[in-house]
Design a protein around this motif. Structure first.
Motif, PDB file in Angstrom:
ATOM      1  N   ILE B 101      31.098  93.460 -42.514  1.00  0.00           N
ATOM      2  CA  ILE B 101      32.170  93.307 -41.197  1.00  0.00           C
ATOM      3  C   ILE B 101      31.963  94.504 -40.408  1.00  0.00           C
ATOM      4  CG2 ILE B 101      34.470  92.984 -40.890  1.00  0.00           C
ATOM      5  CD1 ILE B 101      35.079  91.601 -43.239  1.00  0.00           C
ATOM      6  N   VAL B 102      31.615  94.547 -39.239  1.00  0.00           N
ATOM      7  CA  VAL B 102      31.268  95.678 -38.259  1.00  0.00           C
ATOM      8  C   VAL B 102      32.280  95.688 -37.215  1.00  0.00           C
ATOM      9  CG1 VAL B 102      29.591  96.837 -37.113  1.00  0.00           C
ATOM     10  CG2 VAL B 102      28.696  95.619 -39.230  1.00  0.00           C
ATOM     11  N   PHE B 103      32.780  96.706 -36.727  1.00  0.00           N
ATOM     12  CA  PHE B 103      33.713  96.811 -35.762  1.00  0.00           C
ATOM     13  C   PHE B 103      33.090  97.537 -34.519  1.00  0.00           C
ATOM     14  CE2 PHE B 103      36.330  96.420 -39.219  1.00  0.00           C
ATOM     15  CZ  PHE B 103      37.357  95.685 -38.803  1.00  0.00           C
ATOM     16  N   ASP B 104      33.154  96.828 -33.330  1.00  0.00           N
ATOM     17  CA  ASP B 104      32.755  97.323 -31.971  1.00  0.00           C
ATOM     18  C   ASP B 104      33.982  97.854 -31.168  1.00  0.00           C
ATOM     19  OD1 ASP B 104      31.868  97.826 -29.452  1.00  0.00           O
ATOM     20  OD2 ASP B 104      30.427  96.035 -29.095  1.00  0.00           O
ATOM     21  N   GLU B 105      34.039  99.136 -31.411  1.00  0.00           N
ATOM     22  CA  GLU B 105      35.519  99.837 -30.659  1.00  0.00           C
ATOM     23  C   GLU B 105      35.304  99.502 -29.114  1.00  0.00           C
ATOM     24  OE1 GLU B 105      37.412 102.438 -32.650  1.00  0.00           O
ATOM     25  OE2 GLU B 105      36.411 102.123 -34.394  1.00  0.00           O
ATOM     26  N   THR B 106      34.582  99.593 -28.485  1.00  0.00           N
ATOM     27  CA  THR B 106      34.152  99.598 -26.746  1.00  0.00           C
ATOM     28  C   THR B 106      34.982  98.250 -26.565  1.00  0.00           C
ATOM     29  OG1 THR B 106      32.242 100.884 -27.081  1.00  0.00           O
ATOM     30  CG2 THR B 106      32.858 100.191 -25.121  1.00  0.00           C
ATOM     31  N   LEU B 107      34.135  97.123 -27.302  1.00  0.00           N
ATOM     32  CA  LEU B 107      34.529  95.668 -26.605  1.00  0.00           C
ATOM     33  C   LEU B 107      35.767  95.236 -27.604  1.00  0.00           C
ATOM     34  CD1 LEU B 107      30.887  94.314 -26.339  1.00  0.00           C
ATOM     35  CD2 LEU B 107      32.564  94.698 -24.509  1.00  0.00           C
ATOM     36  N   GLY B 108      36.173  95.751 -28.491  1.00  0.00           N
ATOM     37  CA  GLY B 108      37.351  95.469 -29.361  1.00  0.00           C
ATOM     38  C   GLY B 108      36.789  94.159 -30.086  1.00  0.00           C
ATOM     39  N   GLU B 109      35.545  94.091 -30.588  1.00  0.00           N
ATOM     40  CA  GLU B 109      34.959  92.896 -31.451  1.00  0.00           C
ATOM     41  C   GLU B 109      34.955  93.176 -32.751  1.00  0.00           C
ATOM     42  OE1 GLU B 109      32.855  90.485 -27.760  1.00  0.00           O
ATOM     43  OE2 GLU B 109      31.530  91.640 -29.063  1.00  0.00           O
ATOM     44  N   VAL B 110      34.986  92.251 -33.503  1.00  0.00           N
ATOM     45  CA  VAL B 110      34.700  92.485 -35.005  1.00  0.00           C
ATOM     46  C   VAL B 110      33.587  91.542 -35.458  1.00  0.00           C
ATOM     47  CG1 VAL B 110      36.766  91.359 -35.893  1.00  0.00           C
ATOM     48  CG2 VAL B 110      35.421  92.809 -37.421  1.00  0.00           C
ATOM     49  N   TRP B 111      32.454  92.090 -35.806  1.00  0.00           N
ATOM     50  CA  TRP B 111      31.327  90.822 -36.172  1.00  0.00           C
ATOM     51  C   TRP B 111      31.489  90.724 -37.682  1.00  0.00           C
ATOM     52  CZ3 TRP B 111      26.251  93.579 -33.526  1.00  0.00           C
ATOM     53  CH2 TRP B 111      26.886  93.518 -32.027  1.00  0.00           C
ATOM     54  N   ILE B 112      31.506  89.422 -38.186  1.00  0.00           N
ATOM     55  CA  ILE B 112      32.101  89.007 -39.274  1.00  0.00           C
ATOM     56  C   ILE B 112      30.741  87.914 -39.924  1.00  0.00           C
ATOM     57  CG2 ILE B 112      33.365  87.833 -40.955  1.00  0.00           C
ATOM     58  CD1 ILE B 112      35.784  88.251 -38.724  1.00  0.00           C
ATOM     59  N   LYS B 113      29.945  88.389 -40.951  1.00  0.00           N
ATOM     60  CA  LYS B 113      28.747  87.522 -41.154  1.00  0.00           C
ATOM     61  C   LYS B 113      29.382  86.685 -42.338  1.00  0.00           C
ATOM     62  CE  LYS B 113      24.468  88.612 -40.808  1.00  0.00           C
ATOM     63  NZ  LYS B 113      23.008  89.770 -41.363  1.00  0.00           N
ATOM     64  N   ALA B 114      29.132  85.356 -42.325  1.00  0.00           N
ATOM     65  CA  ALA B 114      29.599  84.383 -43.304  1.00  0.00           C
ATOM     66  C   ALA B 114      28.515  83.323 -43.398  1.00  0.00           C
ATOM     67  CB  ALA B 114      31.197  83.850 -42.927  1.00  0.00           C
ATOM     68  N   GLU B 115      28.463  82.596 -44.855  1.00  0.00           N
ATOM     69  CA  GLU B 115      27.935  81.588 -44.838  1.00  0.00           C
ATOM     70  C   GLU B 115      28.032  80.381 -44.038  1.00  0.00           C
ATOM     71  OE1 GLU B 115      27.100  80.416 -48.872  1.00  0.00           O
ATOM     72  OE2 GLU B 115      26.292  82.482 -49.333  1.00  0.00           O
ATOM     73  N   LYS B 116      29.626  80.158 -43.763  1.00  0.00           N
ATOM     74  CA  LYS B 116      30.148  79.214 -42.986  1.00  0.00           C
ATOM     75  C   LYS B 116      30.832  79.833 -41.858  1.00  0.00           C
ATOM     76  CE  LYS B 116      30.123  75.344 -45.926  1.00  0.00           C
ATOM     77  NZ  LYS B 116      30.849  74.536 -47.072  1.00  0.00           N
ATOM     78  N   PRO B 117      30.013  80.519 -40.718  1.00  0.00           N
ATOM     79  CA  PRO B 117      30.627  80.933 -39.878  1.00  0.00           C
ATOM     80  C   PRO B 117      31.511  80.114 -38.903  1.00  0.00           C
ATOM     81  CG  PRO B 117      28.301  80.480 -39.144  1.00  0.00           C
ATOM     82  CD  PRO B 117      28.618  80.224 -40.455  1.00  0.00           C
ATOM     83  N   GLY B 118      31.491  78.672 -39.172  1.00  0.00           N
ATOM     84  CA  GLY B 118      32.357  77.908 -38.392  1.00  0.00           C
ATOM     85  C   GLY B 118      33.735  77.872 -38.976  1.00  0.00           C
ATOM     86  N   ALA B 119      33.882  78.453 -40.260  1.00  0.00           N
ATOM     87  CA  ALA B 119      35.464  78.469 -40.885  1.00  0.00           C
ATOM     88  C   ALA B 119      35.796  79.739 -40.196  1.00  0.00           C
ATOM     89  CB  ALA B 119      35.095  78.673 -42.167  1.00  0.00           C
ATOM     90  N   ILE B 120      35.151  80.758 -39.596  1.00  0.00           N
ATOM     91  CA  ILE B 120      35.939  81.835 -39.193  1.00  0.00           C
ATOM     92  C   ILE B 120      36.564  81.463 -37.601  1.00  0.00           C
ATOM     93  CG2 ILE B 120      35.624  84.233 -38.418  1.00  0.00           C
ATOM     94  CD1 ILE B 120      33.383  84.383 -40.250  1.00  0.00           C
ATOM     95  N   VAL B 121      35.848  80.601 -37.340  1.00  0.00           N
ATOM     96  CA  VAL B 121      36.193  80.059 -35.756  1.00  0.00           C
ATOM     97  C   VAL B 121      37.518  79.066 -36.212  1.00  0.00           C
ATOM     98  CG1 VAL B 121      35.637  78.886 -33.904  1.00  0.00           C
ATOM     99  CG2 VAL B 121      34.078  80.327 -34.978  1.00  0.00           C
ATOM    100  N   GLY B 122      37.193  78.241 -36.859  1.00  0.00           N
ATOM    101  CA  GLY B 122      38.380  77.116 -37.002  1.00  0.00           C
ATOM    102  C   GLY B 122      38.261  76.015 -36.018  1.00  0.00           C
ATOM    103  N   LYS B 123      38.993  75.039 -36.235  1.00  0.00           N
ATOM    104  CA  LYS B 123      39.268  74.192 -35.103  1.00  0.00           C
ATOM    105  C   LYS B 123      39.917  74.455 -34.096  1.00  0.00           C
ATOM    106  CE  LYS B 123      38.458  69.311 -35.985  1.00  0.00           C
ATOM    107  NZ  LYS B 123      37.895  69.054 -37.231  1.00  0.00           N
TER     108      LYS B 123
END
Ligand SMILES: [Zn+2]
Ligand SMILES: [Zn+2]
Ligand SMILES: [Zn+2]
Ligand SMILES: [Zn+2]
Ligand SMILES: [Zn+2]
Lengths: 653, 653
Positions: B101-123
């Motif tokens: 889990i990596v934070f990009d402070e400039t863009l305000g983004e957090v990169w999250i690696k997962a086996e099922k990335p779809g689940a992080i997005v959700g419907k």
């Protein structure tokens, strides 16, 4: 001696070193300058110039450049002394006007007006060079015209006033032309910016890896209210005025030269190349365009100042003379037979990579005024050819003349007035010559021929440049038989009594405008419209929507508003329209040109025509070149581009 | 709140005013920024975000822009706290790796690696937005691939390191995209810069009065020793890097993307648009190009630094998503069916003035890996279509698979080795899927399939982006049935004993390069060439001059120099060549595409083909579209341009 002021790049350095090695030390060279397409040798020993003329000619040939010799400023006589010397040296029969000897100190030139300017030059330039050797001033002869051109006087006096700037300008252009390039050009492409699939706003961009050159830059006067259709696509990114090497103008019709001042308004400060008659006639045409627009309250995006800037940056070229216009482009202009000074442009690109012939508007048969267009060139890979009459045949010139003489004769016999609306630049002078000859040969009685409008100024320009007219006319003028100064012509200037003129019966009246869109012609028509004995003769094209076209198509009543009152005019005079006087090649001549051109091109690009003319012409030549007897070994590519299409001429297809 | 840092011009001002009127005050807007094609709303009240998702979606639709909501920097949780929250919020079955889990402070983004990335997005992005609301960080899900891509890791960590520059870059691009223009575009023209009448160095310039966009910028690897043929004509003046709005890349083959780094070396700092798989695969391909050139001591005019600069300025786009790339150009990419991430480009120009569809390379039938190319668009006036197989028919995919399985089966039965040379990006993954399925379906016995070379890195990228593959394959991977991780595949890395591998009989070996120009495939061939039981199977194109082509054409002896000794190898194994696995549409599919595309274009421009393919294809479609049942109401213009030709798409012809 000094080298050109700035640090030389390799190309010029090589040239200078070559020159230094070859120039005889006796000349005492002061400096070498690159001025426009010319390399100028400033020498201290002016007396030695004549002795080494042949040497210098040989050097010029060797380096394939235009080399000019001038005395260095220190080696020039003071103007008053020089003037005396000049009057001694120049043959008496040149008839020099002593009051019109003018010195241009910046360029080291002396302008000499004479009735026979050729006598100032002498055979092989010999007298010109004697004057230079004896005075240190380079003579520029000018013709003292029996008809005075106001425009020419204005142009010359403006050029004189700005001669210092002009020298700077020429040196700047000289640097640019001789800049270093790597001669491994691998393409030549042309882009249609205007005048493709249409007539009007002619403009072609020629690009190589090194250079960018514009061929013509015209306006579509008929569409002047619609900027999207009136002007070529010059806001295209490919044209950056600061990276344009040259504008080359074929002739003075507004559809070829009308937008050049706008380019200078946009900041262009490079050269425009054209013949001297084209320069003078263009100035007349563009000034008229600006004045008419102003009078009619129409917007036009440039003014007289921009026109002056254009003239200031114009470099005149002569027919058949090779001129460097970019490091990899050499220009030669050839007679196009269309109007006075009109040229076919030949571009020799990239040390032989490619050669383009662009006809501009051209006439492939001889007329009273002009010789037939040139059709033989050192090399041609691409022919860009106008197609105005690609779908139209015209009667022969002889038939047209016969028809004109017949109508005029009949009208005179019944004591009517002949009214011939004419364009300022174009057929007017031709008709003058025909009518004058008809009177001389007693084919018609000697009546007065009244001439009114811009046509007179244009006739004056014609008499300044006999060397641009047909051989027979030129010889006649040199012999002193100038048809334009015939006693039969009555030039009308200022506010004359037009009602009185139409009372001089029988007579002939030639007046602008050619399509009855305004000018004195319309006034004359009103005065004689109801007179059954008179005749109206159209000798040129009548565009859709003009009064001329309506009358030609059969309208026999004109409604006019004169001083607030509605006036209905019956048209009872005879109306005639004579084809065959056009300055354009007709269909037969166009096809013949494609078959006769030497050598044979491998690309043929059609422009300057309505779609129907373009496609008809394309079909005809596509068939003609396939005939084994056509002289075409391989079938050329035929292109019919639309505006903003580009064609890569060097692509293998 | 603050407006964008610089002074707004009119266009952006209007947008901002509209947004200010519509955005609910409860969000407590901190600022509005234009970042690349997106408009970013920075809000202080992150908790309110989810509540107003629909409102913001409606606003985006109204202004026809991509609107993104982020928490303002002050409204974000400290990273450690945020991490805890994220692990709470995201469904357990996503299988998030807490260490990635990596934070990009400039863009305000957090990169999250997962086996099922779809689940992080959700419907409907719902979980993504919950995370944003609760932590203030915008989650960017990434797939934890069972096969690790080194290139992807490098790319991501580089982007993170440079995120500050990237924010500046995006804001600069945002300003440029939303700059003021007068929407009275009157032309759209395309210029052929490479890949016309040839295959290789694809490059097309699209120009409007306002903008300039490049479609592809490839290298002709086969001509790499000849700069005049290897690189597109990008020193043409029309391309000034400082006035280029965008580069758009269709896919990662070098003939489409290979020269983009050179543009950045020339100083271009604008955006390059492509799909994420194309970005990753391009990086692999270009890096390999540079490394091979270096190894072989060849000059290549750019290096890894320029490749990094390209990646840094790449803006990823997704299929079917509309993106503003210039004030008057909207880009949408559609599936092209050619290779992973390959796109058909749709440009919507000048508020509906013109629409261009550029197919890039495309396959108009479905394969194991990819769905069939899209052929339906909102509007199309001009179709630019590849023509590689304009003169060639191929057998069907099923027939090709059957042939492959038959040969493999026979070879296994006689205990031979099957050697399949493969390209790094292209058919390799397809063959893997076919062979794996054949084993699963017991059409062939379960033998080891050894895989060696760049293909493995590429396979890893495939498993990162299942959403770019065919629906059936994607669904299988979501179900956990990833064919690329099958137990039958043995991935060979580092210096392994190839002699040992060919002793494992029977077996299958897939190795690069695809045309036997180098790589492990050549080594394997040496080891099994004399063995009559083994088979060599070509599944791709073998170019003139390559070893693959020579063997395919019947050469049965190879002379090699190994460690200074000349070695002559008899080729006794069976040689087969299977067509039908190409990623390009064959002749039938090409014609079908022209007939099926909706709506019907009025211009069709052919590129990406040898002259014979182009002319054959042109003839076929010119006949096909004249058939009344073709669906074409009017016969379209068909263009077959050469390099440096331009076509004005909006001209009436
Ligand atoms: Zn003309
Ligand atoms: Zn013309
Ligand atoms: Zn491809
Ligand atoms: Zn390709
Ligand atoms: Zn391909």
């Amino acid at each position: 001696m000094t080298l050109p002021s700035d640090i030389l790049d390799k190309n010029r350095k090589t040239l200078v070193e070559l020159l230094l090695k070859e120039i005889p030390p006796e000349l005492n060279l002061a400096s070498i300058e690159f001025e426009g397409p010319e390399i100028v040798l400033y020498v201290n020993n002016r007396q030695a110039i004549v002795k080494f003329l042949d040497t210098i000619k040989a050097i010029a040939k060797k380096i394939r450049k235009r080399v000019v010799v001038r005395a260095s400023p220190d080696a020039r006589l003071p103007p008053e002394e020089a003037k005396k010397k000049i009057l001694e040296l120049v043959p008496k029969d040149a008839n020099v006007d002593p009051n019109s000897i003018v010195f241009d100190e910046t360029l080291g030139e002396v302008w000499i007006k004479a009735e026979k300017p050729g006598a100032i030059v002498g055979k092989g330039n010999i007298i010109r060079h004697f004057v230079l050797a004896e005075t240190g001033w380079r003579p520029v002869p000018q013709r003292a015209s029996p008809l005075e051109s106001k425009m020419l006087n204005t142009i010359m006096s403006n050029l004189l006033k700005q001669s210092k700037y002009r020298l700077e300008f020429l040196r700047r252009v000289g640097e640019r032309i001789h800049r270093d390039v790597i001669f491994k050009n691998n393409y030549v492409r042309v882009t249609a910016l205007g005048g493709f699939m249409e007539v009007g706003r002619s403009a072609i961009l020629v690009e190589t890896k090194e250079s960018r050159v514009l061929l013509d830059l015209g306006i579509n006067v008929g569409a002047i209210h619609d900027p999207l259709k009136a002007y070529p696509e010059i806001d295209l990114d490919a044209i950056r005025v600061d990276e344009l090497d040259a504008v080359i103008v074929t002739h003075s019709h507004l559809d070829h030269v009308g937008v050049v001042p706008l380019l200078y308004k946009y900041g262009y400060r490079g050269p425009t190349y054209m013949t001297k008659p084209t320069r003078e006639l263009s100035a007349i045409m563009i000034q008229d365009l600006i004045q008419v627009a102003r009078r009619e309250g129409r917007d036009i995006p440039f003014g007289e100042k921009d026109l002056s800037t254009m003239i200031l940056h114009t470099i005149p070229v002569e027919y058949d003379e090779v001129t460097d216009v970019a490091p990899d482009i050499k220009l030669t202009m050839y007679n196009a037979g269309h109007i006075l000074g009109s040229a076919i442009v030949h571009l020799h690109i990239g040390m032989g990579l490619h050669n383009i012939v662009y006809t501009g508007d051209f006439k492939y048969s001889s007329t009273r005024l002009l010789d037939k267009a040139v059709s033989e060139f050192p090399r041609v890979e691409t022919l860009i050819i106008e197609s105005t009459y690609g779908a139209t045949k015209q009667q022969s010139r002889q038939a047209a003349e016969q028809q004109l003489v017949d109508i005029v004769k009949r009208t005179i016999e019944r004591r009517g007035v002949v009214l011939i609306p004419v364009f300022a630049v174009g057929r007017g002078q031709e008709i003058m010559v025909v009518l004058n000859e008809a009177i001389e040969k007693k084919l018609i009685p000697p009546v007065n021929i009244y001439i009114e409008g811009l046509i007179n100024e244009v006739t004056a320009i014609h008499t300044e440049y006999p060397e641009y007219m047909s051989k027979s006319l030129r010889d006649a003028i040199y012999r002193g038989e100038n048809p334009f100064t015939s006693e039969h012509f009555k030039i009308i200037e200022g506010d004359v009594g037009r009602p009185d003129i139409v009372e001089d019966r029988p007579s002939i009246i030639m007046a602008t405008s050619g399509m009855l869109t305004g000018g004195p012609a319309v006034d004359y028509l009103r005065l004689i419209a109801s007179d059954e004995r008179s005749s109206l003769i159209f000798v040129g094209y009548q565009a859709e929507g003009t009064l001329g076209r309506k009358i030609k198509d059969g309208m026999r009543e004109i409604t006019n508003v004169v001083e607030g009152k509605v006036e209905v005019l019956k048209i009872n005079l005879e109306v005639h329209s004579i084809d065959g006087f056009s300055g354009h090649s007709d269909q037969t001549e166009l096809v013949r040109y494609v078959l006769n051109i030497k050598p044979k091109p491998r690309n043929i690009i059609l422009n300057h025509g309505e779609p129907n003319a373009i496609y008809t012409f394309a079909r005809l030549i596509s068939r003609a070149v396939r005939d084994p007897s056509s002289g075409y070994q391989t079938v050329p590519n035929i292109f019919t581009p639309s505006i903003l299409d580009s064609v890569n001429l060097t692509a293998s297809r």
